[in-house]
Design an enzyme around this catalytic site. Structure first.
Site, PDB file in Angstrom:
ATOM      1  N   THR B  50       0.808  -1.100  -0.145  1.00  0.00           N
ATOM      2  CA  THR B  50      -0.025  -0.106  -0.044  1.00  0.00           C
ATOM      3  C   THR B  50       0.965   1.200   0.062  1.00  0.00           C
ATOM      4  O   THR B  50       1.294   2.273  -1.040  1.00  0.00           O
ATOM      5  CB  THR B  50      -1.426  -0.088   1.413  1.00  0.00           C
ATOM      6  OG1 THR B  50      -0.309  -0.384   2.179  1.00  0.00           O
ATOM      7  CG2 THR B  50      -2.230  -1.509   1.016  1.00  0.00           C
ATOM      8  N   THR B  51       1.709   2.146   1.179  1.00  0.00           N
ATOM      9  CA  THR B  51       1.954   3.475   1.224  1.00  0.00           C
ATOM     10  C   THR B  51       2.954   3.233   1.340  1.00  0.00           C
ATOM     11  O   THR B  51       4.019   2.383   3.023  1.00  0.00           O
ATOM     12  CB  THR B  51       1.278   3.806   1.923  1.00  0.00           C
ATOM     13  OG1 THR B  51       0.404   3.717   2.183  1.00  0.00           O
ATOM     14  CG2 THR B  51       1.846   4.854   1.739  1.00  0.00           C
TER      15      THR B  51
END
Lengths: 230, 272
Positions: B50-51
């Site tokens: 994700t990040t």
């Protein structure tokens, strides 16, 4: 079409071996020593750019004597073998034994099949992983003959003399300083002059390093090591 | 008889590239999904990283990533690592389909090490960034089906004497960012946060704090991104790349900063 001259296989092999040996004897020598924290490689090599000793993989180093373009090709082939194997399996599955076998096969084939044999000897060293495996040193000759060496190895022009010297002077569990000094003394045996840091290429497989164990010893550090009394 | 064999030594300029070696000798080992371009079926929900983010600071670059992989509405992994060391002076942060992304990072690492060993010299930072761009482009057919990989690449440029960072798009487009950037599902929130927190010539402490604040904001706003997990003791992974090399910020230090952030935010919520 004229018939080729008949040459007996014995004669052909003898001629090729003599040719290769002559080529190798012209080259400068390399010694390898096991020391307390790893494996040391010392080459007589005045060039700082064209290496005779280099890194193959995490714990594996390569050294070659003889014709530069020939052992350079073998070195790159070795790096390719190791990197592809490590990429498709795991880093731990890359071994000096498999690599030494590949070199032995390659040099053996070239020796029997090509008109000109390679005028090289190569050495493959693997340092212990610290989990019970031992240091390994393989020495492969121009005709594919492979030997595994203990404690020390020498190859190149005057390897016999150097080996005799090391047999008398080698000690177990030397410090790096002692090992470097012994290695340089061994190379000096065959010289009329004393080798200085400018004439030498020195590298170690240092077991105390993380993942990639190969490390070159720069000339400044080498000058200090050689200058120290001992 | 014309014999051009000697020419191969010049034409084979890619002799030092590991990817080209695989293409020649073992194409089955190359990442990618043959046939992906012909088959328009979208891929099923596979784990996605994700990040990740990177920001410049005084000594170089900090890279950070949360530890969660998300597949659809499920958490696929709580402890995935998204920031990898490429070599002593560079690192890669991966976002997108986790499988191909991790494989791309591994191939990229091998590529750099292979070049270094064969040539006896390191690639320039621009050379590395460009090589990664080609790898991202190789993944384009898979990206069209939802298996996109979009890395952030950061490193210390010895010539410039400073940290630099690059972001990519799925076509292999490469864009150098000057100050900071983020990638992945929570990237917009992390970037917004960094916009307020980033200062020129930040020290290490401040930069670490900014990175973790931004990841916290991403986890706060984005369902895919994982926050600090106090129950299991899982914290974001943070690495620094400086003149002296690539190093990991210890878990204790990350935990300490995360706890400080949580404490202050809790205080702000209750107004105490």
């Amino acid at each position: 079409m004229p018939l080729p001259y008949y040459v007996s296989p014995e004669q052909m092999m003898k001629d090729k071996a003599e040719y290769a040996r002559k080529g190798i004897a012209r080259g400068r020598s390399i010694v390898t020593l096991e020391y307390r924290e790893g494996i040391l490689l010392v080459a007589e090599n005045p060039s700082t750019l064209l290496h005779k000793i280099s890194e193959i993989y995490d714990r594996i180093a390569f050294a070659g004597v003889g014709k530069y373009n020939e052992f350079e090709n073998l070195r790159i082939a070795g790096i390719r073998h190791a990197d592809v194997k490590g990429y498709s399996y795991s880093r731990g599955d890359v071994t000096a034994k498999a690599l030494a076998n590949a070199y032995s096969q390659a040099l053996g084939n070239i020796f029997t099949q090509d008109i000109k044999p390679f005028e090289v000897e190569v050495l493959v060293a693997e340092v212990s992983d610290g989990n019970g495996s031992k240091n390994e040193i393989y020495h492969i000759l121009y005709d594919g003959t492979i030997e595994d060496e203990k404690n020390y190895a020498a190859m190149g022009g005057q390897a016999e003399e150097i080996r005799r010297f090391l047999k008398d002077h080698y000690q177990d569990a030397m410090t790096l300083d002692d090992a470097v000094q012994l290695g340089v003394r061994a190379l000096n045996v065959t010289q009329n002059k004393t080798l200085s840091s400018k004439d030498l290429e020195v590298a170690v497989l240092d077991a105390t390093k993380a993942r990639r164990k190969f490390r070159r010893i720069p000339a400044e550090v080498l000058t200090q090591l050689l200058g120290a009394p001992g | 008889m014309t014999d051009d064999r000697w020419l191969s030594a010049f034409n084979d300029y890619a002799a030092c590239s590991f990817t080209d070696l695989l293409r020649r000798q073992s194409p089955h080992l190359l990442p990618g999904f043959p046939g992906a371009a012909e088959d328009p079926t979208p891929a099923p929900a596979v784990p996605h990283g994700t990040t990740v983010l990177a920001l410049r600071y005084r000594d170089g670059v900090i890279m950070a990533g949360d530890r969660q992989a998300t597949a659809g509405y499920q958490i696929a992994s709580r402890r995935i690592e998204k920031i990898f060391k490429c070599d002593d002076l560079s690192g890669i942060g991966i976002a997108g389909a986790a499988g191909p992304a991790v494989e791309m990072a591994k191939l990229f690492q091998t590529e750099l090490e292979h070049y270094e060993k064969v040539e006896g010299d390191n690639l320039s930072l621009d050379g590395k960034a460009n090589k990664l761009s080609q790898m991202v482009r190789m993944n384009l057919p898979a990206a069209m089906q939802g298996l996109a990989v979009v890395p952030i690449f950061a490193g210390f440029d010895e010539k410039a004497g400073a940290g630099r960072l690059f972001k990519y798009d799925i076509t292999g487009g490469r864009y150098e960012e000057r100050d900071y950037d983020s990638q992945g599902s929570g990237s917009k929130d992390a970037r917004d946060s960094l916009k307020k927190l980033w200062r020129r010539d930040m020290g290490r402490e401040d930069a670490l704090r900014a990175a973790l604040e931004a990841l916290y904001d991403a986890a706060d706003e984005d369902v895919g991104t994982g926050g600090p997990d106090l129950v299991r003791g899982i914290f974001p992974s943070v690495k620094t790349i400086t003149r002296s090399g690539f190093s990991e910020v210890g878990e204790d230090e990350v935990r300490r900063v995360c706890e400080a952030i949580l404490g202050e935010r809790a205080k702000a919520e209750t107004g105490a």
